[in-house]
Design a protein around this motif. Structure first.
Motif, short mmCIF file in Angstrom:
data_model
loop_
_atom_site.label_atom_id
_atom_site.label_comp_id
_atom_site.label_asym_id
_atom_site.label_seq_id
_atom_site.Cartn_x
_atom_site.Cartn_y
_atom_site.Cartn_z
N LEU A 162 0.83 -1.21 0.00
CA LEU A 162 0.00 0.00 0.00
C LEU A 162 0.86 1.25 0.00
O LEU A 162 1.92 1.27 0.61
CB LEU A 162 -0.84 0.05 1.28
CG LEU A 162 -1.89 -1.03 1.51
CD1 LEU A 162 -2.44 -0.90 2.92
CD2 LEU A 162 -3.00 -0.91 0.48
N SER A 163 0.37 2.32 -0.66
CA SER A 163 1.07 3.59 -0.48
C SER A 163 0.12 4.72 -0.09
O SER A 163 0.58 5.78 0.33
CB SER A 163 1.85 3.95 -1.75
OG SER A 163 0.98 4.05 -2.83
N ASP A 164 -1.16 4.49 -0.13
CA ASP A 164 -2.13 5.52 0.22
C ASP A 164 -2.19 5.71 1.75
O ASP A 164 -2.53 4.80 2.48
CB ASP A 164 -3.51 5.07 -0.31
CG ASP A 164 -4.59 6.11 -0.03
OD1 ASP A 164 -4.39 6.97 0.85
OD2 ASP A 164 -5.63 6.03 -0.70
N SER A 169 -4.19 7.24 3.65
CA SER A 169 -5.47 7.15 4.36
C SER A 169 -5.79 5.68 4.69
O SER A 169 -6.38 5.39 5.73
CB SER A 169 -6.59 7.79 3.55
OG SER A 169 -6.76 7.08 2.34
N TYR A 222 5.66 9.20 7.28
CA TYR A 222 5.16 8.73 5.97
C TYR A 222 5.78 9.53 4.83
O TYR A 222 5.94 10.73 4.90
CB TYR A 222 3.63 8.89 5.93
CG TYR A 222 3.02 8.66 4.57
CD1 TYR A 222 2.71 7.39 4.13
CD2 TYR A 222 2.79 9.74 3.71
CE1 TYR A 222 2.17 7.18 2.88
CE2 TYR A 222 2.24 9.55 2.45
CZ TYR A 222 1.94 8.27 2.03
OH TYR A 222 1.40 8.07 0.80
N PRO A 244 5.30 9.78 0.51
CA PRO A 244 4.46 9.30 -0.59
C PRO A 244 5.28 8.47 -1.59
O PRO A 244 6.51 8.49 -1.57
CB PRO A 244 3.94 10.59 -1.25
CG PRO A 244 4.86 11.66 -0.81
CD PRO A 244 5.48 11.24 0.49
N ASN A 245 4.57 7.77 -2.45
CA ASN A 245 5.18 7.01 -3.54
C ASN A 245 6.10 5.87 -3.09
O ASN A 245 7.03 5.51 -3.79
CB ASN A 245 5.97 7.92 -4.50
CG ASN A 245 5.10 9.04 -5.01
OD1 ASN A 245 3.92 8.83 -5.32
ND2 ASN A 245 5.65 10.25 -5.06
#
Length: 416
Positions: free
Chosen positions: A251-253, A255, A328, A330-331
DNA sequence: TCTGGGGTCCTAGGACCC
DNA sequence: TCTGGGGTCCTAGGACCC
């Protein structure tokens, strides 16, 4: 004298209780996420399946031999374990529950012949719980462990009650089979010509102390029949509590990851409340797939001090999500996240914070009521919105058996 | 495609105190 | 030439267990 009673291939045996037709057939139980093999029946062991081996590497053997595979069902195993411990208590009130599948019994004052007594324990567990056990008896815990291993190769019972038997047992125990001597020490010892438990006892005590610290020295003394590991019947509050899981898929999202983080934090809060503790440190970590050959391995972690030690869902989740935001990036395809709480103390003596108006009485009450509802209606029936409703991060558990002993709606069905 | 999760204890070394 | 002595606390890392 102490007895070590230990369930044979415990998780597999629990599954077999409810599927007796699996007796004599190869069976394995997988780790969370259906990743590794963590319990094997004797037949599965004989087919060459190793402990903690990734199951996808053994697919061929599994299919070819019709090996029966289960996802792990800790609700079931935990309950079966409790039942086993309760039966054991009728044989000695002085019992130390050492792990989910084993316990030490203090046999002080038992008048019966110990071998006979052990046979009686074994038969009773088999009858009441349906789990086969091995029993080793000796005057130190480390020797009882060794006796237990020998018992499993014989009729399930072995007693070390003389120097001759002890020497024989030690000479027939490879060094890596000694409780307290793991892979690293075994390698080191074998280089020095120590191949059996007996060889180890012949080493100079100060040499052992120098190379293996006081822990190794205790092991040596215990093997020589000198008890140094305390028999501890009290269940102590844990000093660290962790809830960590790999995701079902990468996962990278943020939320979605946040839902997992919040849920793990709630699990930690629940465990804290259960042992009537509070924690003042919370660590969050997140990492990518360590086995991936194309992606770089990324690991980030952060430890946050909670100004006033807590065990409420709201406060721990808030801190955990705060931490997640800070580490965290992103990507990145993440594979796993976890929460660890530490600096644990009793909830009856919480140190206040001078600079904050911190009256969390209401939050405590909410957590308490949430526990009551969830105990009655099922895990996470009442939860925080941030825990989410989608299951994108959830484990794979494709071969999960029913929770036969703890849910009315999952009781074993018998054809009429 | 796919590789678990949850714990404990001990030691060395650094930072700091007087 | 020579540079004290005695502590505590914390952390990271390494070993182990199931």
């Amino acid at each position: 004298m102490y007895a070590l009673v230990d369930g044979n291939n415990f998780y597999v045996s629990c599954e077999r209780v409810f599927k007796p037709m699996l007796e004599g057939k190869p069976v394995v139980v997988l780790s969370n996420n259906d990743g590794c093999i963590i319990s094997r029946s004797n037949e599965a062991k004989a087919l060459g399946l190793k402990m903690a081996e990734p199951v996808f590497k053994k697919k061929e053997i599994i299919e070819k031999n019709n090996i029966v595979v289960f996802s792990s069902n800790y609700t079931l195993y935990g309950d079966m374990s409790n039942r086993m411990m309760k039966t054991l208590q009728t044989f000695s009130p002085d019992i130390e529950v050492y792990s989910i599948d084993e316990a030490f019994l203090n046999l002080k004052g038992i008048q019966t012949n110990l071998t006979e007594y052990a046979k009686q324990i074994k038969a009773t567990i088999q009858k009441n719980i349906g789990i086969p056990v091995g029993i080793g008896i000796a005057n130190t815990k480390t020797l009882a462990k060794i006796a237990n291993k020998i018992a499993k190769k014989q009729n399930g019972v072995f007693v070390i009650d003389s120097e001759q038997i002890r020497d024989w047992a030690l000479k027939n125990t490879p060094i890596e089979g000694v409780w307290g001597i793991g892979r690293q020490y075994s390698k080191m010892l074998m280089k020095s010509g120590v191949n059996t438990a007996f060889d180890f006892t012949q080493l100079d005590a100060s040499w052992v102390r120098g190379k293996m610290s006081v822990v190794g020295q205790r092991t040596r003394d215990e093997l020589l029949g000198q008890p140094c590991i305390a028999f501890d019947t009290i269940i102590r509050a844990k000093k660290n509590i962790a809830t960590t899981r790999a995701f079902g898929k990468k996962l990278s999202d943020i939320s979605i990851i946040a839902e997992a983080v919040a849920t793990h934090a709630v699990r930690c809060a629940e465990k804290l409340r259960k042992q009537k503790s509070v924690a003042s440190l919370i660590t969050i970590f997140i990492h990518s797939d360590p086995f991936s050959e194309n992606e770089k391995y990324i690991y980030k972690s952060l430890t946050i001090t909670i100004s006033k030690a807590s065990n409420t869902n709201h406060e721990l989740v808030k801190a955990a999500l705060n931490g997640l935001k800070r580490i965290y990036q992103p990507n990145i395809l993440y594979k796993k996240t976890g929460i660890i709480v530490s600096e644990i103390s009793s909830e009856s003596y919480v140190q206040g914070n001078l600079f904050e108006e911190n009256n969390n009485a209401q939050l405590k009450e909410i957590s308490k009521i949430t526990d009551l509802l969830n105990t009655r209606f099922g895990k996470d029936k009442v939860k925080l919105a941030v825990q989410g409703v989608n299951k994108d991060w959830k484990l794979r558990q494709e071969k999960l058996s029913p929770r036969y002993t703890t849910r009315w709606d999952e009781l074993l069905k018998v054809k009429g």
